[in-house]
Design a protein around this motif. Structure first.
Motif, short mmCIF file in Angstrom:
data_model
loop_
_atom_site.label_atom_id
_atom_site.label_comp_id
_atom_site.label_asym_id
_atom_site.label_seq_id
_atom_site.Cartn_x
_atom_site.Cartn_y
_atom_site.Cartn_z
N GLN A 1 0.83 -1.21 0.00
CA GLN A 1 0.00 0.00 0.00
C GLN A 1 0.87 1.27 0.00
O GLN A 1 0.59 2.22 -0.73
N ASP A 2 1.91 1.27 0.82
CA ASP A 2 2.78 2.44 0.87
C ASP A 2 3.58 2.59 -0.43
O ASP A 2 3.85 3.71 -0.87
N ASN B 1 1.30 4.18 -2.98
CA ASN B 1 1.17 5.61 -2.75
C ASN B 1 2.43 6.35 -3.20
O ASN B 1 2.35 7.43 -3.80
#
Length: 327
Positions: free
Chosen positions: A55-56, A59
């Motif tokens: 997820q990071d 992003n």
């Protein structure tokens, strides 16, 4: 309908079914991993910045950040790379044929600089490495890039599997980018984490060292010789801890507490040489010991069992002893 048309349809259906079966059997398995859980785990690690969640990473790739994502993916497996990433395999970051009398060694600093230049990396780039299913190849890339003195290298915990589990896009990889002139910031640091055959020989008679065999049980006990090695066995006195013991069932890394329980007593007060078949699985163990537990004096034996067995079985060097080997 013509028989030929029916036959073509049947063949196409069989091929499609075969591909689906092949993909399900050999492809990356999607897993769902909470970013919050991972980040909480990372915060307990000695170097949290060495790890990143899917997820990071997603992003980060959606911003203007200077990030280069590299997958170590076996091309014979049906794994589509992370969208926007570069993909390579062991032959790309291994020594050229003829450089050594055996396979599996790392490539040169110059060759790594050329690869990273092709990917548009600079010494200030964040470089994220990933693999599929078992992830030790990502750790090997991690080790080789860190050996250049590159500061910001991160391991995608859960790899391609976690990326797929979030439903993030795959394919459309190996983008065309402006090449750079990447120069390794501190290539001399390679020696800080690189074990040689001579070091391994000396370590066997020193109480200051522990040698970790990170291979499977059948390799350790000599019942299996993996292709590329010159005979069975293990380095005398090795402590056997299969590298997979550091992983959860979903292929993510275990907690710092669990990893301390696994390795702590074995490495306490010792310098460590980790090895496997060709320095890939042992690179993963080295990463865990250094980046998760904060241990110092950890070395990856690049030649590993391939070089060691060559010295014993082919060169018949008397000082290169083998345990669980051929009589």
């Amino acid at each position: 309908m013509k028989k030929s048309t029916i036959a073509i349809g049947v063949i196409a259906a069989v091929m499609a079914a075969g591909y689906v079966g092949y993909t399900s059997m050999f492809g990356a398995k999607a897993v769902q991993v909470s970013a919050d859980v991972l980040n909480e785990k990372f915060n307990e690690y000695a170097n949290p910045e060495a790890f990143i969640s899917a997820q990071d990473l997603k992003n980060m790739m959606g911003t203007d950040a200077d990030v280069v994502v590299i997958g170590a993916l076996n091309p014979v497996k049906p794994d589509a790379p992370i969208e926007g990433s570069f993909s390579m395999w062991r032959n790309d970051y291994s020594a050229a044929d003829g450089d050594y009398a055996f396979d599996g060694m790392r490539n040169s600093v110059d060759e790594m600089e050329a690869i990273l230049s092709q990917y548009g990396a600079t010494p200030s780039s964040t470089i994220v490495v990933y693999a599929a299913n078992s992830h030790h190849d990502a750790a090997r890339l991690f080790w080789q890039i860190k050996n250049l003195g590159h500061d910001d290298v991160r391991y995608l915990d859960g790899g391609l599997n976690a990326w797929m589990g979030e439903g993030f896009a795959t394919g459309n990889a190996n983008p065309t980018v402006a090449a750079t002139n990447y120069v390794a910031p501190a290539p001399q640091v390679e020696a800080d984490g690189l074990a040689t055959l001579e070091m391994v020989i000396d370590a066997q008679s020193s109480e200051d060292w522990v040698i970790l065999d990170t291979r499977g049980t059948n390799e350790f006990d000599g019942s299996t010789t993996v292709s590329g090695a010159f005979g069975p066995g293990t380095i005398p006195g090795s402590v056997h801890i299969n590298w997979t013991q550091a992983l959860n069932e979903d292929s993510t890394l275990k907690s710092a507490e669990e990893l301390q329980a696994l390795y702590g007593d074995v490495i306490k007060g010792k310098k460590v040489i980790a090895y496997c078949q060709s320095g890939v699985r042992s690179a993963h163990t080295q990463m865990v010991l250094e980046e998760v537990l904060g241990a110092e004096g950890i070395y990856n034996y690049d030649g590993s069992w391939i070089e060691y067995s060559y010295a014993h079985y082919e060169q018949t060097r008397s000082e290169v002893k083998v345990q669980n080997g051929k009589s």
